[in-house]
Write a protein that holds these residues in place. Structure first.
Motif, PDB file in Angstrom:
ATOM      1  N   ILE A   1       0.872  -1.186   0.000  1.00 44.21           N
ATOM      2  CA  ILE A   1       0.000   0.000   0.000  1.00 44.21           C
ATOM      3  C   ILE A   1       0.908   1.235   0.000  1.00 44.21           C
ATOM      4  O   ILE A   1       2.058   1.148   0.422  1.00 44.21           O
ATOM      5  N   PRO A   2       0.381   2.366  -0.456  1.00 46.03           N
ATOM      6  CA  PRO A   2       1.230   3.562  -0.524  1.00 46.03           C
ATOM      7  C   PRO A   2       1.298   4.327   0.803  1.00 46.03           C
ATOM      8  O   PRO A   2       0.408   4.237   1.643  1.00 46.03           O
ATOM      9  N   GLY A   3       2.402   5.090   0.959  1.00 40.19           N
ATOM     10  CA  GLY A   3       2.536   6.049   2.050  1.00 40.19           C
ATOM     11  C   GLY A   3       2.665   7.443   1.488  1.00 40.19           C
ATOM     12  O   GLY A   3       2.526   7.655   0.274  1.00 40.19           O
ATOM     13  N   ASN A   4       2.989   8.396   2.343  1.00 41.89           N
ATOM     14  CA  ASN A   4       3.046   9.789   1.900  1.00 41.89           C
ATOM     15  C   ASN A   4       4.213  10.055   0.953  1.00 41.89           C
ATOM     16  O   ASN A   4       4.197  11.034   0.214  1.00 41.89           O
ATOM     17  N   HIS A   5       5.245   9.209   0.960  1.00 44.56           N
ATOM     18  CA  HIS A   5       6.372   9.401   0.034  1.00 44.56           C
ATOM     19  C   HIS A   5       6.122   8.741  -1.317  1.00 44.56           C
ATOM     20  O   HIS A   5       6.989   8.815  -2.189  1.00 44.56           O
ATOM     21  N   ASP A   6       5.002   8.060  -1.467  1.00 47.22           N
ATOM     22  CA  ASP A   6       4.742   7.333  -2.709  1.00 47.22           C
ATOM     23  C   ASP A   6       3.969   8.174  -3.715  1.00 47.22           C
ATOM     24  O   ASP A   6       3.384   9.204  -3.371  1.00 47.22           O
ATOM     25  N   ASN A   7       3.993   7.698  -4.949  1.00 45.17           N
ATOM     26  CA  ASN A   7       3.217   8.300  -6.023  1.00 45.17           C
ATOM     27  C   ASN A   7       2.303   7.200  -6.545  1.00 45.17           C
ATOM     28  O   ASN A   7       2.778   6.202  -7.098  1.00 45.17           O
ATOM     29  N   VAL A   8       1.007   7.370  -6.334  1.00 43.87           N
ATOM     30  CA  VAL A   8       0.057   6.297  -6.629  1.00 43.87           C
ATOM     31  C   VAL A   8       0.077   5.936  -8.116  1.00 43.87           C
ATOM     32  O   VAL A   8      -0.052   4.760  -8.480  1.00 43.87           O
ATOM     33  N   VAL A   9       0.273   6.919  -8.987  1.00 47.79           N
ATOM     34  CA  VAL A   9       0.292   6.649 -10.439  1.00 47.79           C
ATOM     35  C   VAL A   9       1.472   5.740 -10.796  1.00 47.79           C
ATOM     36  O   VAL A   9       1.318   4.719 -11.468  1.00 47.79           O
ATOM     37  N   ASN A  10       2.669   6.096 -10.300  1.00 44.88           N
ATOM     38  CA  ASN A  10       3.855   5.302 -10.625  1.00 44.88           C
ATOM     39  C   ASN A  10       3.841   3.943  -9.922  1.00 44.88           C
ATOM     40  O   ASN A  10       4.305   2.944 -10.470  1.00 44.88           O
ATOM     41  N   MET A  11       3.298   3.916  -8.708  1.00 41.10           N
ATOM     42  CA  MET A  11       3.209   2.646  -7.971  1.00 41.10           C
ATOM     43  C   MET A  11       2.254   1.693  -8.691  1.00 41.10           C
ATOM     44  O   MET A  11       2.544   0.515  -8.864  1.00 41.10           O
ATOM     45  N   ARG A  12       1.113   2.233  -9.136  1.00 37.52           N
ATOM     46  CA  ARG A  12       0.133   1.403  -9.846  1.00 37.52           C
ATOM     47  C   ARG A  12       0.758   0.835 -11.128  1.00 37.52           C
ATOM     48  O   ARG A  12       0.574  -0.329 -11.452  1.00 37.52           O
ATOM     49  N   ALA A  13       1.509   1.696 -11.821  1.00 35.60           N
ATOM     50  CA  ALA A  13       2.123   1.251 -13.080  1.00 35.60           C
ATOM     51  C   ALA A  13       3.125   0.126 -12.815  1.00 35.60           C
ATOM     52  O   ALA A  13       3.191  -0.844 -13.570  1.00 35.60           O
ATOM     53  N   CYS A  14       3.894   0.235 -11.728  1.00 37.88           N
ATOM     54  CA  CYS A  14       4.920  -0.777 -11.432  1.00 37.88           C
ATOM     55  C   CYS A  14       4.289  -2.141 -11.132  1.00 37.88           C
ATOM     56  O   CYS A  14       4.860  -3.173 -11.463  1.00 37.88           O
ATOM     57  N   PHE A  15       3.111  -2.124 -10.495  1.00 35.39           N
ATOM     58  CA  PHE A  15       2.473  -3.384 -10.093  1.00 35.39           C
ATOM     59  C   PHE A  15       1.215  -3.683 -10.917  1.00 35.39           C
ATOM     60  O   PHE A  15       0.334  -4.410 -10.464  1.00 35.39           O
ATOM     61  N   SER A  16       1.144  -3.126 -12.128  1.00 36.97           N
ATOM     62  CA  SER A  16      -0.081  -3.267 -12.924  1.00 36.97           C
ATOM     63  C   SER A  16      -0.349  -4.709 -13.339  1.00 36.97           C
ATOM     64  O   SER A  16      -1.473  -5.061 -13.681  1.00 36.97           O
ATOM     65  N   ASP A  17       0.673  -5.554 -13.290  1.00 34.60           N
ATOM     66  CA  ASP A  17       0.468  -6.964 -13.666  1.00 34.60           C
ATOM     67  C   ASP A  17       0.006  -7.812 -12.482  1.00 34.60           C
ATOM     68  O   ASP A  17      -0.192  -9.018 -12.615  1.00 34.60           O
ATOM     69  N   GLN A  18      -0.153  -7.198 -11.316  1.00 37.86           N
ATOM     70  CA  GLN A  18      -0.553  -7.937 -10.107  1.00 37.86           C
ATOM     71  C   GLN A  18      -2.067  -7.878  -9.924  1.00 37.86           C
ATOM     72  O   GLN A  18      -2.669  -6.806 -10.026  1.00 37.86           O
ATOM     73  N   SER A  19      -2.656  -9.024  -9.601  1.00 34.65           N
ATOM     74  CA  SER A  19      -4.121  -9.101  -9.513  1.00 34.65           C
ATOM     75  C   SER A  19      -4.675  -8.240  -8.377  1.00 34.65           C
ATOM     76  O   SER A  19      -5.824  -7.817  -8.409  1.00 34.65           O
ATOM     77  N   TRP A  20      -3.866  -7.975  -7.346  1.00 33.55           N
ATOM     78  CA  TRP A  20      -4.356  -7.213  -6.192  1.00 33.55           C
ATOM     79  C   TRP A  20      -4.369  -5.705  -6.441  1.00 33.55           C
ATOM     80  O   TRP A  20      -4.987  -4.961  -5.679  1.00 33.55           O
ATOM     81  N   MET A  21      -3.694  -5.264  -7.496  1.00 38.04           N
ATOM     82  CA  MET A  21      -3.587  -3.812  -7.733  1.00 38.04           C
ATOM     83  C   MET A  21      -4.815  -3.292  -8.460  1.00 38.04           C
ATOM     84  O   MET A  21      -5.077  -3.690  -9.600  1.00 38.04           O
TER      85      MET A  21
END
Ligand SMILES: [Fe+2]
Ligand SMILES: [Fe+2]
Length: 269
Positions: A81-101
Motif C-alpha cells: 500500500i502507498p505512504g506519503n512518500h509514494d506516487n500512486v500513479v507510478n506505484m500502480r504502473a509498477c504493479f499493474s500486472d498484479q491481480s491485487w492492484m
C-alpha cells in the motif's frame, strides 16, 4: 494458522544514492529480504508479506523498479500500500500486472485466509505528508468487514491514527479518524490495526482495538519525546513484524541483519 510479515517504510531512492544523504535504503531492504528468507525455515510457513507504505522516497518510476528488483529474491508473495512518500500513479504502473492492484482509485485490497482477513487501505494524499481515508476507502472497509462474520482481522494503512509523543510525526498522522475508530471499534471480532510511517515499534490503543506501528526496514525516526524536538533519523537496526493467528493475533518483532547465534543456553545439557 496464518502468518503475515509486515515490512514498512523502505524509502528506496535512485540507484547509488543515500536517503537524506545518510542511509543506504537499498542495502537495508536487501538485508531484510535476506533475513526473512533465512528465517523462513524456523518461523514459516508465512503466507504473505505486506509492505505498509513509503516504498520509495520520491515516488519515481526508477525507484519503484529498484524496489521491485530488490524484492525479487523474497521467497514469499508480497503486496503493498502507498505512504506519503509514494506516487500512486507510478506505484500502480509498477504493479499493474498484479491481480491485487486496482486499476483506478485508491490502492485498497483485501485477502481472505481461513482464520484471518487482511484489509489494506490507501491513506495517502498527493502532495501531503499527513494521511486521510476517503469515503470510497471507508466504504471498502465497511463492506469488507461486513462479510467476515467476526473473523480475526488485520487492517493495514500507512498513517497511524494515534499520537506517539514524537511531535514531528504526530503532526503527519491520520486526520479525521473518528469514522475509522467507530468502524473498527464496532467490529465484533478480534481486529488489529497495523501501520507504518513512524519507523518505530509502537503499540497504543485506538478505540477498543490495538494499533501496532511497525519499525522501519532501514532507518528509525529518533526516539525524542521533547516538545519541539528536531526532526531526526537514527541508524538503529531495521526490523519487520510477524503477525500470526495463534491464541489471538500475536505479533513478533524481528530485527533485520545478521547477528551472532543462535547459541544453546546449556550446551552441556
Ligand atoms: Fe516513512
Ligand atoms: Fe510516511
Amino acid at each position: 494458522m496464518t502468518r503475515i510479515i509486515q515490512i514498512s517504510d523502505p524509502h528506496i531512492v535512485p540507484n547509488g544514492q543515500l536517503a537524506y544523504g545518510q542511509v543506504d535504503t537499498a542495502a537495508a531492504l536487501a538485508s531484510c529480504v535476506k533475513t526473512v528468507n533465512r528465517l523462513l525455515p524456523e518461523i514459516g510457513p508465512v503466507d504473505l508479506a505486506i509492505v505498509t507504505g513509503d516504498i520509495t522516497d520520491f515516488g519515481t518510476k526508477e525507484e519503484y523498479q529498484l524496489f521491485h528488483e530488490i524484492m525479487e529474491p523474497l521467497k514469499l508473495p508480497y503486496r503493498a500500500i502507498p505512504g506519503n512518500h509514494d506516487n500512486v500513479v507510478n506505484m500502480r504502473a509498477c504493479f499493474s500486472d498484479q491481480s491485487w492492484m486496482p486499476s483506478t482509485g485508491p490502492i485498497n485490497w483485501t485477502i481472505e485466509f481461513d482464520d484471518l482477513v487482511l484489509i489494506a487501505l490507501d491513506s495517502s494524499i498527493p502532495g501531503q505528508a499527513h494521511g486521510h481515508l476517503s469515503e470510497e476507502t471507508l466504504s471498502f472497509l465497511v463492506n469488507t468487514l461486513e462479510r467476515q462474520n467476526g473473523l480475526p482481522a488485520l487492517v493495514a494503512l500507512h498513517h497511524p491514527p494515534i499520537t506517539t509523543g514524537i511531535e514531528k510525526m504526530d503532526i503527519q498522522n491520520l486526520r479525521d479518524s473518528a469514522k475509522l475508530e467507530a468502524i473498527l471499534s464496532g467490529y465484533p471480532g478480534e481486529l488489529r490495526l497495523i501501520c507504518g510511517h513512524v519507523h518505530r515499534n509502537i503499540v497504543a490503543p485506538f478505540g477498543s482495538k490495538i494499533c501496532q506501528i511497525a519499525p522501519g526496514v532501514s532507518h528509525a525516526v529518533s526516539m525524542d519525546l521533547r516538545p519541539n524536538a528536531p526532526n531526526c533519523l537514527t541508524k538503529e537496526p531495521g526490523g519487520v513484524l510477524l503477525h500470526e493467528t495463534r491464541a489471538g493475533i500475536v505479533t513478533h518483532h524481528i530485527p533485520t541483519g545478521q547477528f551472532p547465534g543462535p547459541f544453546l543456553f546449556y550446551p552441556d545439557g
